[in-house]
Design a protein around this motif. Structure first.
Motif, PDB file in Angstrom:
ATOM      1  N   LEU A  21     -24.582 -72.886  40.732  1.00  0.00           N
ATOM      2  CA  LEU A  21     -24.707 -71.430  40.750  1.00  0.00           C
ATOM      3  C   LEU A  21     -23.529 -70.769  40.048  1.00  0.00           C
ATOM      4  O   LEU A  21     -23.706 -69.818  39.268  1.00  0.00           O
ATOM      5  N   ARG A  22     -22.327 -71.259  40.311  1.00  0.00           N
ATOM      6  CA  ARG A  22     -21.145 -70.743  39.613  1.00  0.00           C
ATOM      7  C   ARG A  22     -21.313 -70.855  38.097  1.00  0.00           C
ATOM      8  O   ARG A  22     -20.998 -69.931  37.349  1.00  0.00           O
ATOM      9  N   GLY A  23     -21.813 -71.997  37.663  1.00  0.00           N
ATOM     10  CA  GLY A  23     -22.004 -72.198  36.245  1.00  0.00           C
ATOM     11  C   GLY A  23     -23.052 -71.274  35.649  1.00  0.00           C
ATOM     12  O   GLY A  23     -22.903 -70.794  34.514  1.00  0.00           O
ATOM     13  N   GLU A  24     -24.103 -71.002  36.408  1.00  0.00           N
ATOM     14  CA  GLU A  24     -25.180 -70.149  35.917  1.00  0.00           C
ATOM     15  C   GLU A  24     -24.781 -68.676  35.880  1.00  0.00           C
ATOM     16  O   GLU A  24     -25.082 -67.967  34.912  1.00  0.00           O
ATOM     17  N   MET A  25     -24.113 -68.201  36.944  1.00  0.00           N
ATOM     18  CA  MET A  25     -23.831 -66.777  37.078  1.00  0.00           C
ATOM     19  C   MET A  25     -22.509 -66.353  36.465  1.00  0.00           C
ATOM     20  O   MET A  25     -22.338 -65.191  36.078  1.00  0.00           O
ATOM     21  N   GLY A  26     -21.551 -67.252  36.378  1.00  0.00           N
ATOM     22  CA  GLY A  26     -20.230 -66.856  35.927  1.00  0.00           C
ATOM     23  C   GLY A  26     -19.531 -66.005  36.980  1.00  0.00           C
ATOM     24  O   GLY A  26     -19.968 -65.918  38.130  1.00  0.00           O
ATOM     25  N   PHE A  27     -18.449 -65.341  36.570  1.00  0.00           N
ATOM     26  CA  PHE A  27     -17.594 -64.647  37.533  1.00  0.00           C
ATOM     27  C   PHE A  27     -17.463 -63.149  37.256  1.00  0.00           C
ATOM     28  O   PHE A  27     -16.612 -62.487  37.843  1.00  0.00           O
ATOM     29  N   THR A  28     -18.320 -62.617  36.402  1.00  0.00           N
ATOM     30  CA  THR A  28     -18.218 -61.199  36.047  1.00  0.00           C
ATOM     31  C   THR A  28     -18.495 -60.298  37.237  1.00  0.00           C
ATOM     32  O   THR A  28     -17.775 -59.329  37.477  1.00  0.00           O
ATOM     33  N   ASP A  29     -19.549 -60.615  37.987  1.00  0.00           N
ATOM     34  CA  ASP A  29     -19.925 -59.827  39.161  1.00  0.00           C
ATOM     35  C   ASP A  29     -19.629 -60.657  40.399  1.00  0.00           C
ATOM     36  O   ASP A  29     -20.473 -61.417  40.873  1.00  0.00           O
ATOM     37  N   GLN A  30     -18.420 -60.497  40.934  1.00  0.00           N
ATOM     38  CA  GLN A  30     -18.008 -61.336  42.065  1.00  0.00           C
ATOM     39  C   GLN A  30     -18.834 -61.051  43.311  1.00  0.00           C
ATOM     40  O   GLN A  30     -19.146 -61.964  44.082  1.00  0.00           O
ATOM     41  N   GLY A  31     -19.188 -59.801  43.538  1.00  0.00           N
ATOM     42  CA  GLY A  31     -19.980 -59.469  44.712  1.00  0.00           C
ATOM     43  C   GLY A  31     -21.335 -60.146  44.687  1.00  0.00           C
ATOM     44  O   GLY A  31     -21.804 -60.694  45.702  1.00  0.00           O
ATOM     45  N   ALA A  32     -21.990 -60.127  43.528  1.00  0.00           N
ATOM     46  CA  ALA A  32     -23.290 -60.776  43.398  1.00  0.00           C
ATOM     47  C   ALA A  32     -23.165 -62.285  43.557  1.00  0.00           C
ATOM     48  O   ALA A  32     -24.030 -62.940  44.165  1.00  0.00           O
ATOM     49  N   LEU A  33     -22.084 -62.856  43.030  1.00  0.00           N
ATOM     50  CA  LEU A  33     -21.878 -64.298  43.151  1.00  0.00           C
ATOM     51  C   LEU A  33     -21.661 -64.693  44.605  1.00  0.00           C
ATOM     52  O   LEU A  33     -22.210 -65.707  45.072  1.00  0.00           O
ATOM     53  N   LYS A  34     -20.886 -63.932  45.345  1.00  0.00           N
ATOM     54  CA  LYS A  34     -20.670 -64.210  46.769  1.00  0.00           C
ATOM     55  C   LYS A  34     -21.990 -64.203  47.535  1.00  0.00           C
ATOM     56  O   LYS A  34     -22.297 -65.125  48.302  1.00  0.00           O
ATOM     57  N   ALA A  35     -22.782 -63.137  47.339  1.00  0.00           N
ATOM     58  CA  ALA A  35     -24.048 -63.001  48.057  1.00  0.00           C
ATOM     59  C   ALA A  35     -25.009 -64.124  47.705  1.00  0.00           C
ATOM     60  O   ALA A  35     -25.669 -64.709  48.577  1.00  0.00           O
TER      61      ALA A  35
END
Length: 273
Positions: A21-35
């Motif tokens: 998931l980290r690889g797919e989403m990246g780190f631009t939107d941290q809130g979305a990545l956390k959720a």
């Protein structure tokens, strides 16, 4: 598959899903990545438990109402874990802040099994802590060897006692306690990463006070005690799991040869009786 090995497999599966998931989403939107991380890991673990351990109850951080303190007279059909003989205690993503920050590896997946007939006070009979970004899983099925060097020997060789400390919410008394025992504070992310560091000997102890829940410590404590480490509340009393109130606000995990020294210091600095 025996429970300890199953916990390891499940934690590793969820950890790999989180790395993907980290690889797919990246780190631009941290809130979305956390959720997304919380949901992906929770859904995977819940699905596999329903498939492979359907008779067992589950307490997960991401369950609706998981933080509620249930009254004794609550309908047990609603809260089946209170009468269950076996309960999986899950933190699908321990350290969402660190998970959402590029380059950080101090986050974890916790999978623990509590059993009513468990032989220890905490009744944790199996567990695993996956550290996906560190590419390792620590589990009760293959507990790491107890760190060989005693604190006294390490101190005699000039190494300061190392205490893992929260990056964002360290106990207010921890600095004074560290000065009292001549320790160095080592900031780290998730509770699982901090206790794992005690298990592997990277630090000598982890002290927390001020608020946690059962899922924050169940799997790491299961692994730590299987390894031969001390684990207790900061007043020295036993850690207990699958309680009606899932809050478990404080703990000490450390080398056994350091426990009495730290518990005495905690009496002086933390306000515990």
């Amino acid at each position: 598959m025996i429970d300890g090995a199953f916990a390891r497999w499940l934690a590793a599966r969820a950890g790999q899903a989180l790395l993907d998931l980290r690889g797919e989403m990246g780190f631009t939107d941290q809130g979305a990545l956390k959720a997304a991380g919380d949901k992906v890991s929770h859904d995977l673990i819940r699905t596999e438990l329903a498939r492979w351990r359907p008779a067992d109850a589950v307490l997960s951080e991401e369950d609706e109402g998981s933080r509620m303190a249930w009254a004794a007279e609550v309908n047990t059909e609603v809260v089946s874990r209170l009468t269950a003989d076996r309960v999986w205690i899950i933190d699908p993503l321990d350290g969402t802040r660190e998970f959402s920050e590029e380059g950080r590896s101090d986050w974890a997946v916790h999978v623990a099994l509590w059993a009513r007939n468990g032989s220890t006070p905490h009744k944790l009979v199996g567990g695993a802590v996956a550290l996906p970004a560190q590419h390792r899983v620590l589990g009760t099925d293959q507990p790491p060897a107890y760190p060989p060097m005693t604190v006294e020997a390490a101190t005699a060789r000039g190494r300061t006692i190392r205490l893992a400390a929260s990056r964002s919410r360290p106990p207010v008394f921890l600095t004074d306690l560290a000065e009292d025992v001549g320790a160095e504070l080592v900031p780290m992310g998730s509770a699982g990463a901090k206790i794992a560091a005690v298990v592997t000997g990277e630090v000598d102890a982890y002290i927390h006070a001020g608020g946690q829940y059962e899922w924050d410590s169940a799997a790491p404590v299961a692994v730590a005690t299987a390894t031969g480490l001390h684990a207790s509340r900061i007043d020295g009393s036993a850690l207990k799991y699958n309680e009606a109130d899932p809050r478990l606000p404080d703990l000490l995990v450390c080398r056994k040869d350091l426990a009495s020294r730290l518990l005495a210091a905690l009496q002086r600095h933390s306000g515990v009786a």
